[in-house]
Design a protein around this motif. Sequence first.
Motif, PDB file in Angstrom:
ATOM      1  N   ILE A  85     -40.881 -58.861  42.964  1.00 58.48           N
ATOM      2  CA  ILE A  85     -41.947 -57.649  42.964  1.00 58.48           C
ATOM      3  C   ILE A  85     -42.759 -58.416  44.731  1.00 58.48           C
ATOM      4  O   ILE A  85     -42.853 -56.918  44.724  1.00 58.48           O
ATOM      5  CB  ILE A  85     -43.031 -57.877  41.564  1.00 58.48           C
ATOM      6  CG1 ILE A  85     -42.160 -58.316  40.822  1.00 58.48           C
ATOM      7  CG2 ILE A  85     -43.880 -57.284  42.242  1.00 58.48           C
ATOM      8  CD1 ILE A  85     -43.354 -58.701  39.632  1.00 58.48           C
ATOM      9  N   PHE A  86     -43.027 -59.169  44.562  1.00 59.93           N
ATOM     10  CA  PHE A  86     -43.357 -59.321  46.433  1.00 59.93           C
ATOM     11  C   PHE A  86     -42.727 -58.617  47.456  1.00 59.93           C
ATOM     12  O   PHE A  86     -42.772 -57.977  48.293  1.00 59.93           O
ATOM     13  CB  PHE A  86     -42.832 -60.749  46.546  1.00 59.93           C
ATOM     14  CG  PHE A  86     -43.911 -60.955  48.142  1.00 59.93           C
ATOM     15  CD1 PHE A  86     -45.227 -61.620  48.221  1.00 59.93           C
ATOM     16  CD2 PHE A  86     -42.577 -61.577  49.262  1.00 59.93           C
ATOM     17  CE1 PHE A  86     -45.216 -61.561  49.509  1.00 59.93           C
ATOM     18  CE2 PHE A  86     -42.700 -61.816  50.506  1.00 59.93           C
ATOM     19  CZ  PHE A  86     -44.631 -62.185  50.590  1.00 59.93           C
ATOM     20  N   LEU A  87     -41.338 -59.085  46.993  1.00 55.87           N
ATOM     21  CA  LEU A  87     -40.450 -58.258  48.398  1.00 55.87           C
ATOM     22  C   LEU A  87     -41.062 -56.547  48.357  1.00 55.87           C
ATOM     23  O   LEU A  87     -40.560 -55.803  48.949  1.00 55.87           O
ATOM     24  CB  LEU A  87     -39.069 -58.559  48.199  1.00 55.87           C
ATOM     25  CG  LEU A  87     -38.873 -60.338  49.051  1.00 55.87           C
ATOM     26  CD1 LEU A  87     -37.204 -60.136  48.201  1.00 55.87           C
ATOM     27  CD2 LEU A  87     -39.228 -60.230  50.217  1.00 55.87           C
ATOM     28  N   ILE A 124     -50.627 -60.675  43.795  1.00 59.28           N
ATOM     29  CA  ILE A 124     -51.352 -59.665  44.030  1.00 59.28           C
ATOM     30  C   ILE A 124     -51.891 -59.591  44.754  1.00 59.28           C
ATOM     31  O   ILE A 124     -52.387 -59.320  45.973  1.00 59.28           O
ATOM     32  CB  ILE A 124     -51.559 -59.628  42.820  1.00 59.28           C
ATOM     33  CG1 ILE A 124     -51.068 -58.637  41.344  1.00 59.28           C
ATOM     34  CG2 ILE A 124     -53.442 -58.118  43.273  1.00 59.28           C
ATOM     35  CD1 ILE A 124     -52.031 -58.251  40.391  1.00 59.28           C
ATOM     36  N   ALA A 125     -52.813 -60.841  44.718  1.00 60.62           N
ATOM     37  CA  ALA A 125     -53.368 -61.131  45.669  1.00 60.62           C
ATOM     38  C   ALA A 125     -53.123 -61.316  47.552  1.00 60.62           C
ATOM     39  O   ALA A 125     -53.454 -60.857  48.582  1.00 60.62           O
ATOM     40  CB  ALA A 125     -54.169 -62.610  45.537  1.00 60.62           C
ATOM     41  N   TYR A 126     -51.754 -61.696  47.332  1.00 59.75           N
ATOM     42  CA  TYR A 126     -51.505 -62.313  48.797  1.00 59.75           C
ATOM     43  C   TYR A 126     -50.406 -61.096  48.745  1.00 59.75           C
ATOM     44  O   TYR A 126     -50.760 -60.514  50.358  1.00 59.75           O
ATOM     45  CB  TYR A 126     -49.821 -63.159  48.488  1.00 59.75           C
ATOM     46  CG  TYR A 126     -48.921 -63.263  49.114  1.00 59.75           C
ATOM     47  CD1 TYR A 126     -49.906 -63.507  51.262  1.00 59.75           C
ATOM     48  CD2 TYR A 126     -47.994 -64.465  49.223  1.00 59.75           C
ATOM     49  CE1 TYR A 126     -48.433 -63.252  51.843  1.00 59.75           C
ATOM     50  CE2 TYR A 126     -47.720 -64.300  51.012  1.00 59.75           C
ATOM     51  CZ  TYR A 126     -47.870 -63.878  51.605  1.00 59.75           C
ATOM     52  OH  TYR A 126     -47.028 -64.592  52.668  1.00 59.75           O
ATOM     53  N   THR A 127     -50.148 -60.188  48.762  1.00 65.47           N
ATOM     54  CA  THR A 127     -48.973 -58.647  48.961  1.00 65.47           C
ATOM     55  C   THR A 127     -50.239 -57.969  49.962  1.00 65.47           C
ATOM     56  O   THR A 127     -50.331 -57.167  50.278  1.00 65.47           O
ATOM     57  CB  THR A 127     -48.484 -57.993  47.463  1.00 65.47           C
ATOM     58  OG1 THR A 127     -49.579 -57.890  46.694  1.00 65.47           O
ATOM     59  CG2 THR A 127     -47.162 -59.125  47.176  1.00 65.47           C
ATOM     60  N   ARG A 128     -51.315 -57.876  48.364  1.00 67.70           N
ATOM     61  CA  ARG A 128     -52.459 -57.141  49.037  1.00 67.70           C
ATOM     62  C   ARG A 128     -53.072 -57.413  50.243  1.00 67.70           C
ATOM     63  O   ARG A 128     -53.961 -56.376  51.276  1.00 67.70           O
ATOM     64  CB  ARG A 128     -54.111 -56.779  47.978  1.00 67.70           C
ATOM     65  CG  ARG A 128     -53.265 -55.818  46.459  1.00 67.70           C
ATOM     66  CD  ARG A 128     -51.697 -55.964  46.668  1.00 67.70           C
ATOM     67  NE  ARG A 128     -51.044 -54.817  45.428  1.00 67.70           N
ATOM     68  CZ  ARG A 128     -50.645 -54.925  44.255  1.00 67.70           C
ATOM     69  NH1 ARG A 128     -49.322 -56.467  44.466  1.00 67.70           N
ATOM     70  NH2 ARG A 128     -50.072 -54.829  43.570  1.00 67.70           N
ATOM     71  N   TYR A 129     -52.993 -58.477  50.273  1.00 68.51           N
ATOM     72  CA  TYR A 129     -54.413 -59.529  51.406  1.00 68.51           C
ATOM     73  C   TYR A 129     -53.324 -58.417  52.592  1.00 68.51           C
ATOM     74  O   TYR A 129     -53.434 -58.280  53.682  1.00 68.51           O
ATOM     75  CB  TYR A 129     -53.728 -60.473  51.614  1.00 68.51           C
ATOM     76  CG  TYR A 129     -54.444 -61.411  52.937  1.00 68.51           C
ATOM     77  CD1 TYR A 129     -55.099 -61.436  53.255  1.00 68.51           C
ATOM     78  CD2 TYR A 129     -53.129 -62.032  53.708  1.00 68.51           C
ATOM     79  CE1 TYR A 129     -55.823 -61.936  54.495  1.00 68.51           C
ATOM     80  CE2 TYR A 129     -53.707 -62.298  55.275  1.00 68.51           C
ATOM     81  CZ  TYR A 129     -55.166 -62.299  55.564  1.00 68.51           C
ATOM     82  OH  TYR A 129     -55.808 -62.814  56.404  1.00 68.51           O
ATOM     83  N   VAL A 130     -51.829 -58.537  53.066  1.00 66.66           N
ATOM     84  CA  VAL A 130     -50.710 -58.364  53.233  1.00 66.66           C
ATOM     85  C   VAL A 130     -51.083 -57.047  53.800  1.00 66.66           C
ATOM     86  O   VAL A 130     -50.904 -56.673  54.722  1.00 66.66           O
ATOM     87  CB  VAL A 130     -49.584 -59.242  53.329  1.00 66.66           C
ATOM     88  CG1 VAL A 130     -48.738 -58.242  54.405  1.00 66.66           C
ATOM     89  CG2 VAL A 130     -49.289 -59.945  53.396  1.00 66.66           C
ATOM     90  N   LEU A 131     -50.836 -56.080  53.053  1.00 66.56           N
ATOM     91  CA  LEU A 131     -50.555 -54.916  53.448  1.00 66.56           C
ATOM     92  C   LEU A 131     -52.434 -54.330  53.609  1.00 66.56           C
ATOM     93  O   LEU A 131     -52.531 -53.212  54.901  1.00 66.56           O
ATOM     94  CB  LEU A 131     -50.387 -53.945  51.675  1.00 66.56           C
ATOM     95  CG  LEU A 131     -49.627 -54.104  51.305  1.00 66.56           C
ATOM     96  CD1 LEU A 131     -49.469 -53.564  50.149  1.00 66.56           C
ATOM     97  CD2 LEU A 131     -48.610 -53.058  52.427  1.00 66.56           C
ATOM     98  N   ASP A 132     -53.463 -54.776  53.452  1.00 68.04           N
ATOM     99  CA  ASP A 132     -54.778 -54.240  53.906  1.00 68.04           C
ATOM    100  C   ASP A 132     -55.206 -54.963  54.887  1.00 68.04           C
ATOM    101  O   ASP A 132     -55.386 -54.309  55.847  1.00 68.04           O
ATOM    102  CB  ASP A 132     -55.658 -55.145  53.212  1.00 68.04           C
ATOM    103  CG  ASP A 132     -57.216 -54.812  53.750  1.00 68.04           C
ATOM    104  OD1 ASP A 132     -57.720 -53.982  53.576  1.00 68.04           O
ATOM    105  OD2 ASP A 132     -57.775 -56.120  54.237  1.00 68.04           O
TER     106      ASP A 132
END
Length: 225
Positions: A50-52, A114-122
Motif C-alpha cells: 500500500i505504501f509503495l 496513512i500518516a507517513y504516505t500523506r506526509y510525503v504527498l503533502d
Amino acid sequence: MVDYGKTFALWRAEHSGAWRAYTHHRFVEGLKDGTLPREAYLTYLVQDYIFLIHFSRAWALAVTKAETPEEMRLAARTVTSLLDEELGLHIQTCAAEGLSEADLFAAREHTHNIAYTRYVLDAGHSGDLLDLLAALAPCVLGYGEIGARLAREKSATTPYADWIETYAGDDTQTLCRDVGALIDGAVARRLGSDPQGSPRWAALSARFETATRLEAGFWAMNLPK
C-alpha cells in the motif's frame, strides 16, 4: 558506508541518531539474523505494498515538479522501478501465502502508513521538488543502505535473503546513486553552490528527519505488540 551523494551524506550526518534508529531497527536486525516473526514480515509486505502505491504517486508528482528533462526522466524511471520491480517481491511472496494482488490492494491501511504516505504527498503538493525529494529520500536511500549492509552481515540461514538481495542488488544500488545525484543536482540548481548557507536548508533537513522517524515507525507498526 554507502555513497549516494553529498546532500544525503549531510542530511544523514545531521540526524545520525534518527538515522541509526531507522536503519538498525529491531525489525531490520530480525531480517538480518532470521529472527523476525513470519507474521510480522507478511504484515509488513501488505502494508508496504500500500505504501509503495502512494510512493509511486509521489514520484509521479516529482515529474510535474521537475524543472529539467533530466529530472523528469529520473523521476519517471523511479516510478517504473517501483511499479514493475519492487512491488513484484511483495506480490510473489504474498501469493505463496495465498494472498493475491487484489487482496493486497484491498487491505486496510494502518494509521501510521496513512500518516507517513500523506506526509510525503503533502510535502510535494505544498512545496517544490526539493521539499518532495527530502521527504522521499529516507525510504529510497535508506533501503539501499540497509540492503547493502545486511548483504554483508546476514545469517546464512535467514529466510529473508530474497528481500535483502533485492535491496542490495545492482538495480537498487544504481537507482540509489541516481536518486542521490538527482537530489544533489536539484539542490545545486535551486540553492546554489553553498546549500547549507541557504535559508531553506534547515527546513529541508527537518523534512528529511521527519520522514526518517516515520520510517522507523513503519518498521515498528508491524511488530507484535
